[in-house]
Each structure stands twice: as C-alpha cells, then as structure tokens.
Design an enzyme around this catalytic site. Sequence first.
Site, mmCIF file in Angstrom:
data_model
loop_
_atom_site.group_PDB
_atom_site.id
_atom_site.type_symbol
_atom_site.label_atom_id
_atom_site.label_comp_id
_atom_site.label_asym_id
_atom_site.label_seq_id
_atom_site.Cartn_x
_atom_site.Cartn_y
_atom_site.Cartn_z
ATOM 1 N N LYS A 54 0.850 -1.201 0.000
ATOM 2 C CA LYS A 54 0.000 0.000 0.000
ATOM 3 C C LYS A 54 0.883 1.247 0.000
ATOM 4 O O LYS A 54 0.628 2.206 -0.724
ATOM 5 C CB LYS A 54 -0.909 0.013 1.239
ATOM 6 C CG LYS A 54 -2.070 -0.948 1.137
ATOM 7 C CD LYS A 54 -2.782 -1.125 2.471
ATOM 8 C CE LYS A 54 -3.813 -2.242 2.356
ATOM 9 N NZ LYS A 54 -4.351 -2.701 3.632
ATOM 10 N N GLN A 98 -4.885 -1.379 9.787
ATOM 11 C CA GLN A 98 -4.696 -2.688 9.153
ATOM 12 C C GLN A 98 -5.295 -3.781 10.042
ATOM 13 O O GLN A 98 -4.968 -3.890 11.216
ATOM 14 C CB GLN A 98 -3.191 -2.945 8.928
ATOM 15 C CG GLN A 98 -2.882 -4.245 8.216
ATOM 16 C CD GLN A 98 -3.383 -4.282 6.776
ATOM 17 O OE1 GLN A 98 -3.294 -3.300 6.049
ATOM 18 N NE2 GLN A 98 -3.931 -5.424 6.364
ATOM 19 N N ASP A 121 -11.020 3.178 4.295
ATOM 20 C CA ASP A 121 -11.360 1.753 4.168
ATOM 21 C C ASP A 121 -12.881 1.548 4.154
ATOM 22 O O ASP A 121 -13.358 0.449 3.903
ATOM 23 C CB ASP A 121 -10.754 0.992 5.362
ATOM 24 C CG ASP A 121 -9.990 -0.242 4.929
ATOM 25 O OD1 ASP A 121 -9.873 -0.470 3.709
ATOM 26 O OD2 ASP A 121 -9.514 -0.986 5.810
#
Length: 292
Positions: A54, A98, A121
């Site tokens: 990422k 994460q 997200d």
Amino acid sequence: MTATRIDGKPVAEALRARIGRDVAAFVQATGIVPGLTVVLVGDDPASQVYVRNKGKHTTDAGMKSDTILLPADTDQQTVLATIARLNADPAVHGILLQLPLPAHLDPLSAINAIDPDKDVDGLHPVNAGRLAQGLPGFVPCTPLGCMLLLEGVIPDFSGLEAVVVGRSNLVGKPIAQLLLGRNCTVTMAHSRTRDLAAVCRRADILVAAVGKAEMIRGGWVKPGAVVIDVGINRFPSTTGGKDRLVGDVAYAEAAEVARAITPVPGGVGLMTVACLLSNTLDAARRRHGVSG
Ligand code: NDP
C-alpha cells in the site's frame, strides 16, 4: 463455453495511472499533497506485506504515505490515542487501520474512533450507513474494485439477478449494497443458506466472498453468468517458493460454464489497493472542497 478471463492487472494499472494524473492536478491546484497513514499493530507477516505494498503504490501515485508501527502488546487506549492524533492532523487525509488486530484489541471500537471523513477503508458505521442510503461516502476498497471489474463486462446491470455469497462488513454487505444501487435483484447467501448451489445457479452475477478454497463448483454456476471471486485462500508452498493462492470458486470448472470470471490471483486482489488510492484522493478533495 469457455469464459472470458477478467484480468485485474490492466484495469488496476489504468486506474492507478489516472489517479496519479489526478493527484498531480490536485497538488498543482491546492499545493497540498494527499496523505494516507496506515496503522499496523503487531508483526503479522501477511499484514506487513500488504502495508508495504500500500505504501509503495501510494507514493508511486504522488501521495504521502506514512506507516505507524505499534508493538503487538499495544493496549486499546494507545490505539485510540493514535487514531485521535491522526484525526486531528490536517496533513492526514486517509487513515487505514490494518486488520486483523491482535486478539486482545477490539477492532470495532478502534474503527469507530476513525473520523468518518478520513475512513478510506469505508468500515466506519457512518460510511456503511451512507452506502445503505445511497449517500456519498467511502465504500470499502475490495467491493469498489469488484464493481469496476463488473462494469468492464456488463453494460447494463438493471434487473440482473446477483447472488453474493458471504455477508461480512468488509466485502459481502457492501458489494450487495452496490449491486442493489445498480438495480440488480440481490440475494445475500451465507453459512446458514439452504441449498446454496441452487441459490447460486440463479445468479447472472455471482460474487464469492467466503474464504473457503474452491467451495463454489462449476455446477453451481448459471450458464452465461459473470463470476467474481473475491476469495484469497493461501497454501504454503511445498517447494519453499511463494505461497499458492486459491479462490473460493473452482476456476477451471466454473470457466466452462460462465461468460466471464476473475482469476485468483490476478483478479479482484489487484484492484483493492488501486481503490484505496482513489478513496484517499477523494478524501483530500472533499476536505479541500475540490471536485473530482
Ligand atoms: P469473513 O470470514 O468475514 O466472511 C466470510 C463469509 O462467508 C461469512 O459471511 C460466512 O457466513 C460466509 N461463509 C462461510 N462459510 C460458508 C459456507 N460454507 N457457505 C456459505 N457461506 C459461508 O471473510 P471476508 O468477507 O473478510 O473475506 C472473504 C474472502 O475474501 C476471504 O478469502 C478473504 O481472504 C478474501 N478477501 C479478499 C480481498 C481482496 O483484496 N481480494 C479483500 C478482503 C477479503 P456467516 O456470516 O454465516 O458466518
């Protein structure tokens, strides 16, 4: 019938290239560099690979990438304090926590602590609510990527039967919402669904997001259907090389029946990071009132 293979690579590359150009235009117009900060708690090797990946794509697109590494024994208070600091930092446009977190931490309260307008997200309940009501917000990256791949092979979604197997907040539910928003007739299937094979055979669009290697067989696929395989099931190499990745769909069997199908690897997985970049740029645009 042998299905068309829906290759994620060129679609993801084209999207990343477009985002790179849009980021350059944004920076030129505002003097501000969009920034994504990833919070990684612990040392899970797969998460470390994802986070590195990422970060690389974020900087390649011309955005600022930061990673905050917290030790595996970090307490919930420290995670929440870290998120609060990022919420208040104007240089941070997107925050990504994460997952999975170490077992002693509560992921829901951590996600809920993220400013919904930095939640690239798309997991905050405010963004899930916005999606459910058809309002602008952040949509989880993997479902967004699935829609982009579907758009490449389906000119008109209206009235199509879509079956989504899996109902997670991360994948199944948002994909179902997106398909509903495109006027599909959507069925959500899960572990308690009766006669899953028959339910799947109704689908013009079949999305598998289960996490069970090759569970969906060729005989479950309606002839001419479009199949999106989100599943990533990892098997360690027996020869010391890379892990083998297998989807939730028995690809060879399904490709005999379907009209188009995504491979694993090489399909949906490649789209997820590209869509994360897109959400981060959107977050910066919204914060600074720049239209896309
Ligand atoms: P979850 O484990 O959160 O959800 C799995 C879903 O599958 C649940 O809703 C569960 O039902 C359902 N399910 C489990 N067993 C069965 C069964 N036998 N029959 C029907 N339904 C079943 O997984 P995620 O949604 O997070 O991920 C799904 C897959 O997608 C995984 O392989 C994951 O690795 C992959 N993934 C890939 C990404 C990418 O970038 N390509 C990103 C994210 C995930 P119930 O709710 O009833 O328990």
